[in-house]
Scaffold this active site. Structure first.
Site, PDB file in Angstrom:
ATOM      1  N   ASP A  11      88.430  59.932  36.932  1.00 52.40           N
ATOM      2  CA  ASP A  11      88.599  60.522  35.597  1.00 52.40           C
ATOM      3  C   ASP A  11      89.111  61.949  35.818  1.00 52.40           C
ATOM      4  OD1 ASP A  11      88.325  60.879  32.739  1.00 52.40           O
ATOM      5  OD2 ASP A  11      86.465  61.968  33.093  1.00 52.40           O
ATOM      6  N   SER A  12      89.446  62.611  34.705  1.00 54.08           N
ATOM      7  CA  SER A  12      89.862  64.009  34.800  1.00 54.08           C
ATOM      8  C   SER A  12      88.679  64.935  35.075  1.00 54.08           C
ATOM      9  CB  SER A  12      90.516  64.427  33.486  1.00 54.08           C
ATOM     10  OG  SER A  12      89.613  64.174  32.423  1.00 54.08           O
ATOM     11  N   CYS A  74      89.067  56.688  32.565  1.00 50.03           N
ATOM     12  CA  CYS A  74      89.617  57.713  31.677  1.00 50.03           C
ATOM     13  C   CYS A  74      90.551  56.979  30.721  1.00 50.03           C
ATOM     14  CB  CYS A  74      90.400  58.724  32.513  1.00 50.03           C
ATOM     15  SG  CYS A  74      91.374  59.869  31.531  1.00 50.03           S
ATOM     16  N   CYS A 186      87.167  57.922  24.591  1.00 50.63           N
ATOM     17  CA  CYS A 186      87.283  58.899  25.672  1.00 50.63           C
ATOM     18  C   CYS A 186      85.969  58.800  26.422  1.00 50.63           C
ATOM     19  CB  CYS A 186      87.467  60.296  25.087  1.00 50.63           C
ATOM     20  SG  CYS A 186      87.330  61.616  26.311  1.00 50.63           S
ATOM     21  N   HIS A 188      84.340  60.848  27.977  1.00 46.31           N
ATOM     22  CA  HIS A 188      83.423  61.978  27.820  1.00 46.31           C
ATOM     23  C   HIS A 188      82.473  61.762  26.615  1.00 46.31           C
ATOM     24  CE1 HIS A 188      86.129  64.139  30.507  1.00 46.31           C
ATOM     25  NE2 HIS A 188      85.320  65.184  30.501  1.00 46.31           N
TER      26      HIS A 188
HETATM   27  N1  DGL Z   1      87.808  61.397  29.905  1.00 43.46           N
HETATM   28  C1  DGL Z   1      89.185  61.438  29.478  1.00 43.46           C
HETATM   29  C2  DGL Z   1      89.499  60.222  28.614  1.00 43.46           C
HETATM   30  O1  DGL Z   1      88.749  59.259  28.582  1.00 43.46           O
HETATM   31  C3  DGL Z   1      89.620  62.587  28.635  1.00 43.46           C
HETATM   32  C4  DGL Z   1      89.374  63.966  28.870  1.00 43.46           C
HETATM   33  C5  DGL Z   1      90.646  64.769  29.127  1.00 43.46           C
HETATM   34  O2  DGL Z   1      91.345  65.171  28.173  1.00 43.46           O
HETATM   35  O3  DGL Z   1      90.884  64.978  30.292  1.00 43.46           O
HETATM   36  O4  DGL Z   1      90.534  60.210  27.977  1.00 43.46           O
END
Ligand code: DGL
Length: 271
Positions: A11-12, A74, A186, A188
């Protein structure tokens, strides 16, 4: 490939840890190699080309770590880079994204008006309406980009008055009126799931919140089982890599996986 090889997850930042945690709860014998691309966070407003480049380098790194499968934990990378990764990974290599499992789950549900909140990259790709309507043409999908949420969560800035205000503002948007389910698009967002549920109970709306982490963990199990790659012996410890050290990544990883973990910085881009 062998059962004892690890599962690669990326993930980021910390978002994919929600998926990693669900996978390790469902598949306790699996070893996880996690990569958080904190140096390039957030992915949500980057170009498709950048996301594809980052995803390619990370996948190459995970292959070098001998991973038997890669989970793109992600949504932004799943939307913009999954098809590209399929082209560059070895033929039939198990690659699991976080969107298809949600579309499969909705197909088996009774929800007909579904909202999606996600980064700009994910929403602009229109991947959720596409994947959901391929399987369930009768589901109406409304989408809303919520770009403030991931940076807020990455900074561990939630469960306070400001996060309540931001969440309430987004969820009150007219695009999300009259939905019966809301996809957390997302990885997060499961970290603010309780605040989202609070919003719906305070406004007396009956909205089911779809947290993809568990659905994705089930998909990983299904794919590995199908390929006879599920580990059955005691696992080795998980490894966590970041492209840049951040306090919040370390804190969150410890909350998810306990204090005993080691976090390593890995400069896979060289220079
Ligand atoms: N966790 C990432 C997602 O599911 C997003 C967060 C980001 O913008 O890096 O899209």
């Amino acid at each position: 490939m062998e059962q004892k090889q690890p599962i690669g997850i990326f993930d980021s930042g910390i978002g994919g840890l929600t998926v990693a945690k669900a996978i390790s709860a469902l598949l306790p014998y699996e070893q996880i190699i996690y990569f958080g691309d904190t140096a390039h966070f957030p992915y949500g407003d980057k170009s498709k080309e950048s996301i594809q480049n980052y995803s390619k380098e990370i996948s190459t790194f995970l292959l070098k770590q001998n991973c038997k499968a890669i989970v793109v934990a992600c949504n932004t990378a799943s939307s913009l880079a999954s098809s590209f990764l399929k082209l560059i990974l070895p033929k039939d290599f198990p690659l699991i994204d976080v969107i298809v499992p949600v579309a499969n789950f909705l197909q088996t549900s009774d929800y007909k008006k579904v909202g999606v909140i996600a980064t700009k990259g994910t929403i602009n790709s229109r991947i959720y309406p596409k994947r959901i309507n391929e399987l369930s043409p009768d589901i109406q999908v409304s989408s809303l980009a919520t770009p403030l949420l991931a940076p807020m969560i990455e900074e561990a800035f939630f469960d306070n008055n400001i996060s309540h205000t931001v969440i309430n503002e987004y969820l009150s948007h007219k695009e999300l009126h009259n939905i019966d389910a809301l996809i957390l698009g997302c990885t997060h967002y499961p970290l603010i799931e309780s605040e989202i549920n609070q919003f719906y109970s305070s406004t007396k709306k009956n909205v089911f919140v779809v947290n993809s982490a568990k659905v994705v963990a089930q998909e990983v199990k299904k794919v590995l089982k199908h390929k006879s790659l599920l580990s059955t012996s005691l696992k080795k410890e998980h490894h966590f890599y970041v492209s840049d050290f951040t306090d919040s990544f370390e804190k969150s990883t410890k909350i998810f996986f306990g204090n005993e973990l080691t976090l390593k910085k890995e400069n896979i881009w060289g220079g």
